[in-house]
Design a protein around this motif. Structure first.
Motif, short mmCIF file in Angstrom:
data_model
loop_
_atom_site.label_atom_id
_atom_site.label_comp_id
_atom_site.label_asym_id
_atom_site.label_seq_id
_atom_site.Cartn_x
_atom_site.Cartn_y
_atom_site.Cartn_z
N ARG A 126 36.59 39.00 39.82
CA ARG A 126 35.47 39.58 40.56
C ARG A 126 34.52 38.47 41.01
O ARG A 126 33.39 38.33 40.54
N THR A 127 34.98 37.68 41.96
CA THR A 127 34.24 36.57 42.54
C THR A 127 34.38 36.61 44.05
O THR A 127 35.18 37.38 44.59
N CYS B 249 34.83 39.73 46.40
CA CYS B 249 35.01 40.86 45.47
C CYS B 249 33.79 41.08 44.58
O CYS B 249 33.66 42.14 43.96
N GLU B 250 32.93 40.10 44.49
CA GLU B 250 31.84 40.13 43.52
C GLU B 250 30.99 41.39 43.59
O GLU B 250 30.70 42.01 42.57
N ASP B 251 30.59 41.79 44.77
CA ASP B 251 29.73 42.96 44.93
C ASP B 251 30.43 44.13 45.62
O ASP B 251 29.77 45.05 46.10
N CYS B 252 31.74 44.10 45.65
CA CYS B 252 32.50 45.11 46.39
C CYS B 252 32.40 46.49 45.72
O CYS B 252 32.58 46.63 44.51
N THR B 253 32.13 47.49 46.52
CA THR B 253 32.05 48.86 46.01
C THR B 253 33.44 49.47 45.80
O THR B 253 33.56 50.54 45.22
N TRP C 277 35.95 47.81 44.18
CA TRP C 277 36.60 46.99 43.16
C TRP C 277 37.69 47.74 42.40
O TRP C 277 38.79 47.24 42.19
N ARG D 104 38.98 32.12 43.91
CA ARG D 104 38.52 33.39 44.44
C ARG D 104 39.58 33.97 45.38
O ARG D 104 40.54 33.30 45.73
#
Length: 105
Positions: A65-66, A69-73, A75, A92
């Motif tokens: 989750r980087t 993808c880090e803030d992806c809704t 995920w 990443r």
């Protein structure tokens, strides 16, 4: 084409229920992944031990989750994309699979 045959996007099963032994004996989740993800070698390691213990990072993908993808809704839909789409040097996702799907619409 993926959307025409599946309700959800493709999910990479590498290391979850797919493993590979390469021609040099390297044990990895998929022959298409970066060689930095090799988990052992059948000449030196017990395949079952590698599968049960060293493949844990493939089964808990929270480390992926980087980057995009880090803030992806979304995920939970892909858990960081396919292992073969990782940029090993940057650590990443090299390309978001969901973005690629929306571009093909």
């Amino acid at each position: 084409m993926d959307r025409a045959i599946r309700d959800e996007p493709y999910f990479c099963r590498a290391g979850i229920n797919i493993g590979s032994v390469l021609c040099d004996g390297a044990i990895c989740a998929c022959p298409n992944t970066d060689r930095s993800l090799v988990q052992g070698n059948v000449r030196d390691d017990d395949l079952l031990e590698v599968w049960e213990h060293r493949f844990a990072p493939f089964r808990d993908r929270s480390w992926m989750r980087t980057g995009p993808c880090e803030d992806c809704t979304h995920w939970k839909r892909c858990l960081g994309n396919s292992m073969h789409l990782r940029d090993a040097d940057a650590r990443r996702t090299a390309r978001c699979y969901l973005d690629a799907l929306s571009e093909s619409d």
